[in-house]
Design an enzyme around this catalytic site. Structure first.
Site, PDB file in Angstrom:
ATOM      1  N   GLN A  49       5.575 -16.782  -5.818  1.00  0.00           N
ATOM      2  CA  GLN A  49       6.099 -17.728  -4.957  1.00  0.00           C
ATOM      3  C   GLN A  49       5.578 -17.295  -3.498  1.00  0.00           C
ATOM      4  O   GLN A  49       6.362 -16.624  -2.712  1.00  0.00           O
ATOM      5  CB  GLN A  49       7.551 -17.642  -5.255  1.00  0.00           C
ATOM      6  CG  GLN A  49       8.527 -18.878  -4.289  1.00  0.00           C
ATOM      7  CD  GLN A  49       7.908 -20.126  -4.806  1.00  0.00           C
ATOM      8  OE1 GLN A  49       7.913 -20.143  -5.884  1.00  0.00           O
ATOM      9  NE2 GLN A  49       8.068 -21.095  -4.058  1.00  0.00           N
ATOM     10  N   ASP A  76      -8.208 -18.897 -14.954  1.00  0.00           N
ATOM     11  CA  ASP A  76      -8.116 -19.618 -13.727  1.00  0.00           C
ATOM     12  C   ASP A  76      -9.046 -19.163 -12.621  1.00  0.00           C
ATOM     13  O   ASP A  76      -9.613 -18.093 -12.798  1.00  0.00           O
ATOM     14  CB  ASP A  76      -6.758 -19.751 -13.427  1.00  0.00           C
ATOM     15  CG  ASP A  76      -5.822 -18.573 -13.150  1.00  0.00           C
ATOM     16  OD1 ASP A  76      -6.600 -17.567 -12.581  1.00  0.00           O
ATOM     17  OD2 ASP A  76      -4.534 -18.485 -13.246  1.00  0.00           O
ATOM     18  N   LYS A 107      -7.166 -23.890 -15.172  1.00  0.00           N
ATOM     19  CA  LYS A 107      -5.642 -24.062 -15.716  1.00  0.00           C
ATOM     20  C   LYS A 107      -4.992 -24.986 -14.924  1.00  0.00           C
ATOM     21  O   LYS A 107      -5.039 -25.035 -13.725  1.00  0.00           O
ATOM     22  CB  LYS A 107      -5.231 -22.339 -15.432  1.00  0.00           C
ATOM     23  CG  LYS A 107      -3.913 -22.465 -16.071  1.00  0.00           C
ATOM     24  CD  LYS A 107      -3.483 -21.056 -16.098  1.00  0.00           C
ATOM     25  CE  LYS A 107      -2.741 -20.378 -14.684  1.00  0.00           C
ATOM     26  NZ  LYS A 107      -2.189 -18.973 -15.035  1.00  0.00           N
ATOM     27  N   ASP A 156      -6.910 -10.984 -16.648  1.00  0.00           N
ATOM     28  CA  ASP A 156      -5.965 -11.633 -15.753  1.00  0.00           C
ATOM     29  C   ASP A 156      -5.126 -10.545 -14.975  1.00  0.00           C
ATOM     30  O   ASP A 156      -5.074  -9.292 -15.370  1.00  0.00           O
ATOM     31  CB  ASP A 156      -5.154 -12.355 -16.402  1.00  0.00           C
ATOM     32  CG  ASP A 156      -4.700 -13.783 -15.486  1.00  0.00           C
ATOM     33  OD1 ASP A 156      -4.888 -13.516 -14.356  1.00  0.00           O
ATOM     34  OD2 ASP A 156      -4.056 -14.639 -16.161  1.00  0.00           O
TER      35      ASP A 156
HETATM   36  C1  R5P Z   1      -1.120 -17.009 -12.448  1.00  0.00           C
HETATM   37  O1  R5P Z   1      -1.939 -17.472 -11.637  1.00  0.00           O
HETATM   38  C2  R5P Z   1      -1.292 -15.276 -12.963  1.00  0.00           C
HETATM   39  O2  R5P Z   1      -2.694 -15.010 -12.497  1.00  0.00           O
HETATM   40  C3  R5P Z   1      -1.182 -15.334 -14.420  1.00  0.00           C
HETATM   41  O3  R5P Z   1      -2.215 -16.324 -15.099  1.00  0.00           O
HETATM   42  C4  R5P Z   1       0.239 -15.793 -14.941  1.00  0.00           C
HETATM   43  O4  R5P Z   1       1.244 -15.230 -14.279  1.00  0.00           O
HETATM   44  C5  R5P Z   1       0.191 -15.587 -16.366  1.00  0.00           C
HETATM   45  O5  R5P Z   1       1.590 -16.009 -16.835  1.00  0.00           O
HETATM   46  P1  R5P Z   1       2.051 -16.141 -18.327  1.00  0.00           P
HETATM   47  O6  R5P Z   1       1.373 -15.213 -19.013  1.00  0.00           O
HETATM   48  O7  R5P Z   1       3.354 -16.535 -18.346  1.00  0.00           O
HETATM   49  O8  R5P Z   1       0.976 -17.494 -18.640  1.00  0.00           O
END
Ligand code: R5P
Length: 296
Positions: free
Chosen positions: A94, A170, A193, A218
Site C-alpha cells: 500500500q 507480473d 497479472k 516473486d
Molecule cells: C505483488 O505484486 C507481489 O509481488 C506478489 O506477487 C504478491 O504479493 C503475491 O501475493 P499472493 O501470494 O497473495 O498472490
C-alpha cells in the site's frame, strides 16, 4: 555493536550477532491477558550502537507495536545509535492512494519506525513497485538488500533443472526473474497479472515450455494465488517441472495447498520469514552491510 531481537526474529538475531561478532542482548516480551504487550530490555545499552531485529510477518500489527516499544526503550536507555533490521517490511504494497481516502500505509509505517528512534533501517527485498528508493520517502536512511542472488545460487546448486525458463508472474517481478535467470544461465519472461480480489488473480502470457522446467520468482508469496496462477499457466504450456522461489514465504492460510495443487513441485524461500522452505539465509547480506556501516 550489540544485537537484539524482538519475538519474531530471535533466531535471525542470534545468527546475526554471531556473523558480526557482536554481543547478543535479550529482550523479554510477553502478552498481558488483555492482549497488550510487555517489553523489557535486559541489559545495558548506554552509549552502544544497537541493532534491533524484527521481521513483521503474519501478525504485522503486533510485530510493529513490539518493535516500536522496544526501539523507543533502547533509545531512552541511552543507546548512541539504533539500526532497525526489518527483514520483511509489511505494508509496502500500500505505497500509494489507489482510491480516494486510502491510507498510504508504507509512508506511515516508515514514519513510525523513525519516530520510535530508529536512526537507520535495513530491509530485504522490499516490495518497491512505485517507490524506487525508500530513503526518498523516509526521514532516515533505508537500505534495501536482496536475497535473489542467493536464491538463484541455491537453485543452481541444488535443483536438477532442465533448460529452465524463469517466470516473473507480473511486470514488477521481472527485476528478480532477471537476476535468477542470469545465475541459472537461462532466459526469463514476465507474465501479466490482473488482481481480481485479495486471493484471486489471473496471470496470462504466451509460453512454450515443452521439455523445459519453469522457475517462478516473486518477492512475496502470501495467499499463493499469484504463484498458483503462474504455475497453472506453465503446466498448460507443457512445463516438465515447476518450482517456485521467493524472498518472503508469508504463506497465509491455504497458500501451500494452493501452490502445490497448482503443480509446483518445490518451493524455495529465504529466512526473512521462517518457514519449512527457508533454505537460504538473509543473514550474510545484512551482516555484510552492518560491518560496512560500522567501518565507515
Ligand atoms: C505483488 O505484486 C507481489 O509481488 C506478489 O506477487 C504478491 O504479493 C503475491 O501475493 P499472493 O501470494 O497473495 O498472490
Amino acid at each position: 555493536m550489540l544485537v537484539c531481537a524482538c519475538s519474531a526474529s530471535k533466531y535471525f538475531g542470534r545468527k546475526l550477532a554471531k556473523a558480526t561478532g557482536s554481543g547478543y542482548l535479550e529482550i523479554e516480551t510477553r502478552r498481558f491477558p488483555d492482549g497488550e504487550l510487555y517489553v523489557r530490555v535486559c541489559g545495558d545499552v548506554a552509549g552502544e550502537s544497537v541493532v534491533l531485529v524484527q521481521s513483521m510477518y503474519k501478525e504485522p500489527n503486533d510485530r510493529l507495536v513490539e518493535y516500536l516499544l522496544t526501539a523507543r526503550t533502547i533509545k531512552e536507555l541511552g543507546a548512541e545509535a539504533l539500526i532497525g533490521v526489518v527483514p520483511y517490511l509489511p505494508y509496502a504494497r500500500q505505497d500509494a492512494r489507489f482510491k480516494p481516502g486510502e491510507a498510504v500505509s508504507l509512508e506511515i509505517v516508515l514514519d513510525l519506525l523513525a519516530h520510535a528512534g530508529t536512526d537507520r533501517l535495513v530491509v530485504v527485498d522490499a516490495h518497491l513497485h512505485r517507490v524506487p528508493d525508500l530513503s526518498e520517502i523516509s526521514r532516515i536512511p533505508v537500505h534495501n538488500l536482496t536475497v535473489m542472488d542467493r536464491l538463484g545460487e541455491y537453485l543452481r546448486a541444488n535443483l536438477d533443472l532442465s533448460e529452465p525458463l524463469v517466470l516473473a508472474p507480473d511486470e514488477e517481478a521481472e527485476q528478480w526473474a532477471k537476476v535468477v535467470a542470469e545465475i541459472l544461465g537461462t532466459d526469463y519472461r514476465a507474465l501479466s497479472k490482473e488482481r481480481l480480489g485479495d486471493r484471486e488473480v489471473s496471470v496470462a502470457g504466451e509460453l512454450e515450455l515443452e521439455e523445459r522446467d519453469a522457475v517462478i520468482v516473486d518477492d512475496i508469496i502470501s495467499t499463493g494465488g499469484t504463484t498458483a496462477a503462474a504455475a497453472r499457466l506453465a503446466k498448460e504450456a507443457g512445463a516438465r517441472k515447476v518450482v517456485a522461489a521467493c524472498s518472503h514465504a508469508i504463506l497465509a492460510l491455504g497458500a501451500e495447498h494452493r501452490i502445490f495443487s497448482a503443480g509446483v513441485e518445490e518451493l524455495v524461500a529465504s529466512d526473512t520469514v521462517p518457514s519449512p522452505y527457508s533454505v537460504v539465509s538473509a543473514v550474510p547480506p545484512v551482516a555484510g552491510l552492518l560491518e560496512k556501516i560500522a567501518g565507515s
